[in-house]
Design a protein around this motif. Structure first.
Motif: not given
Ligand code: MF3
Ligand code: CO
Length: 242
Positions: A1-4, A9-11, A89-93, A233-235
């Motif tokens: 999830m941290a990688r997602a 964040a970069e997007t 397989g993991f999501v971040a939002d 995780l999306t900082a």
């Protein structure tokens, strides 16, 4: 999830750099879609319950779920951009509301307040607290500034799927719901208006705007509960505002 979350964040940073007057929301969607895939991710939103695009773009009085299209950004707009990425397989939002050029003082004040409300919610993501402590902190931060929480839209658990239990309202009494435990991961997302709390669904069956046409702002992070406190995780490593 941290990688997602890193890709999310970069997007958002990339979209923020390009979100300038004259650029269409479709341009931003194309940019985001290409970038997410170049990083090995999948845009989670695309095809979700038939959603037709890779990101959500919601200008001004639109609260969430705006579909990218021919709308060209204008000086003074605020644009909420929501991004979800699935990676291995993991999501971040996460969502960020960008100021397009110079915006009104009213808009500046709302942007600041909603970021502060999100920060206040995240600050409650500590072992031993209960779920509604997050909700309550967001509500207090919002109402104290004279703004309204949209009650029909909520944050959510996130993990292998974008929407997992529990729902996380942006209002409520403190001290209710499950105790927060290590490893829980939440998408916390205040959706706040400068006017009243009511919203309307557009004919496209996705876009949601304020009923009174007041300005709306949306910030969102995916957050993990750890023994050391909240881990976002999306900082943004390099958040950029246009
Ligand atoms: N961040 C939004 C949410 O949590 C994303 C949903 S947009 C959709 O609900 F298109 F995928 F539905
Ligand atoms: Co979300």
């Amino acid at each position: 999830m941290a990688r997602a979350g890193e890709v999310v964040a970069e997007t958002l940073a990339l979209v923020g750099e390009h979100a300038r007057p004259g650029v269409t929301t479709q341009d931003l969607d194309d940019l985001a879609d290409e970038f997410i895939r170049s990083r090995g991710g999948i845009p989670t939103f695309k095809g979700y319950r038939g959603y037709p695009a890779s990101i959500c773009v919601s200008p001004n009085s639109m609260v969430v779920h705006g579909i990218p299209g021919i709308y060209a950004l204008r000086e003074g707009d605020v644009l909420s951009v929501d991004v979800g990425v699935t990676l291995d397989g993991f999501v971040a939002d996460s969502a960020y509301t960008f100021a397009i050029g110079d915006v009104s003082e009213e808009a500046e004040r709302l942007l600041e307040a909603v970021q502060a409300a999100l920060a206040a919610g995240i600050e409650q993501c500590r072992l031993g607290n209960r779920l509604s402590d997050i909700s309550h902190a967001i509500q207090v931060a919002t109402v104290s500034q004279g703004y309204s929480v949209v009650r029909s839209l909520v944050g959510h658990g996130v993990g292998r799927s974008m929407h997992e239990e529990p729902q996380i309202p942006n209002y409520g009494e403190p001290g209710r719901g499950p105790q927060l435990a290590e490893g829980m991961t939440f998408a916390i997302e205040p959706m706040i208006t400068a006017g009243g709390p009511d919203v309307v669904l557009h004919d496209d069956e996705w876009s949601i705007s304020t009923a009174d046409d007041s300005l709306a702002v949306h910030f969102e992070h995916t957050v993990a509960i750890t023994a050391e406190g909240p881990r976002i995780l999306t900082a943004a490593t390099s958040a950029v505002r246009s």
